[in-house]
Design a protein around this motif. Sequence first.
Motif, PDB file in Angstrom:
ATOM      1  N   TRP A  87      47.902  41.502  47.084  1.00  0.00           N
ATOM      2  CA  TRP A  87      47.690  41.395  45.636  1.00  0.00           C
ATOM      3  C   TRP A  87      48.991  41.151  44.876  1.00  0.00           C
ATOM      4  CZ3 TRP A  87      43.590  39.791  43.490  1.00  0.00           C
ATOM      5  CH2 TRP A  87      42.362  39.970  44.123  1.00  0.00           C
ATOM      6  N   LYS A  88      50.111  41.650  45.386  1.00  0.00           N
ATOM      7  CA  LYS A  88      51.392  41.305  44.754  1.00  0.00           C
ATOM      8  C   LYS A  88      51.629  39.802  44.856  1.00  0.00           C
ATOM      9  CE  LYS A  88      54.038  45.567  45.235  1.00  0.00           C
ATOM     10  NZ  LYS A  88      55.202  46.215  45.887  1.00  0.00           N
ATOM     11  N   GLN A  91      49.377  38.084  42.453  1.00  0.00           N
ATOM     12  CA  GLN A  91      49.894  38.236  41.095  1.00  0.00           C
ATOM     13  C   GLN A  91      51.067  37.285  40.828  1.00  0.00           C
ATOM     14  OE1 GLN A  91      50.514  42.491  41.321  1.00  0.00           O
ATOM     15  NE2 GLN A  91      48.672  42.912  40.103  1.00  0.00           N
ATOM     16  N   LYS A  95      50.865  34.590  38.001  1.00  0.00           N
ATOM     17  CA  LYS A  95      51.912  34.585  36.972  1.00  0.00           C
ATOM     18  C   LYS A  95      52.470  33.173  36.785  1.00  0.00           C
ATOM     19  CE  LYS A  95      55.719  37.453  35.538  1.00  0.00           C
ATOM     20  NZ  LYS A  95      55.075  38.661  35.082  1.00  0.00           N
ATOM     21  N   TYR A 100      49.132  35.110  34.058  1.00  0.00           N
ATOM     22  CA  TYR A 100      49.174  36.544  34.333  1.00  0.00           C
ATOM     23  C   TYR A 100      50.488  37.053  33.764  1.00  0.00           C
ATOM     24  CZ  TYR A 100      49.570  40.961  36.832  1.00  0.00           C
ATOM     25  OH  TYR A 100      49.715  42.297  37.150  1.00  0.00           O
ATOM     26  N   ILE A 104      53.985  42.994  38.557  1.00  0.00           N
ATOM     27  CA  ILE A 104      53.677  42.617  39.942  1.00  0.00           C
ATOM     28  C   ILE A 104      53.658  43.932  40.715  1.00  0.00           C
ATOM     29  CG2 ILE A 104      54.388  41.253  41.953  1.00  0.00           C
ATOM     30  CD1 ILE A 104      53.700  39.531  39.495  1.00  0.00           C
ATOM     31  N   PRO A 108      44.997  45.225  41.677  1.00  0.00           N
ATOM     32  CA  PRO A 108      44.173  44.183  41.064  1.00  0.00           C
ATOM     33  C   PRO A 108      43.327  44.726  39.910  1.00  0.00           C
ATOM     34  CG  PRO A 108      43.161  44.883  43.100  1.00  0.00           C
ATOM     35  CD  PRO A 108      44.465  45.629  42.973  1.00  0.00           C
ATOM     36  N   THR A 112      44.891  41.361  36.184  1.00  0.00           N
ATOM     37  CA  THR A 112      44.892  40.517  37.387  1.00  0.00           C
ATOM     38  C   THR A 112      43.562  39.785  37.493  1.00  0.00           C
ATOM     39  OG1 THR A 112      46.385  42.052  38.511  1.00  0.00           O
ATOM     40  CG2 THR A 112      45.166  40.499  39.901  1.00  0.00           C
TER      41      THR A 112
END
Length: 155
Positions: A87-88, A91, A95, A100, A104, A108, A112
């Motif tokens: 998920w990082k 993100q 972004k 987004y 970070i 989520p 997100t």
Amino acid sequence: MRALTKTLVGFTAAVGIAAGTLAGAGAATAADTAGASQAAVGAQAAILATQNFGLSSQQAKNVQCFLRGAPARYTGDIDGQLGTNSWKAMQRHLKEYWNYNDDIDGDPGANTIRALQRMLAFGWDYNDSIDGKAGTNTKAAFKRFANEMSVFYPC
């Protein structure tokens, strides 16, 4: 966890020595420190939970393979579990391309999901509200995205 508790207890002892109150930083402080470290570990575990939003393990692997590219830079295992590192990476991708604008952090959450919904609306037939809720339509579009990634980003 034992190492974290040991570190926190050691830090408490050092602060006690510096303040000249080591006797006051006895067992009760060590127990409080251990309780605090357990709470911190519990909070971290909540963030580390896997959130596949209805994807199968194979579909999640497809997403992880996609996330290997820049700017996402996913370097974790292709294990079919969308956890914190996955998920990082998502993100970072969101972004760069999908507005987004939050941390970070690998969680989520609603921001997100909103950015993910903007992405899914662009090319994966998401036509519902950009509301930050991973409902049925979001999950269906995410599955379409994941399936398509197997063609363009094979592992």
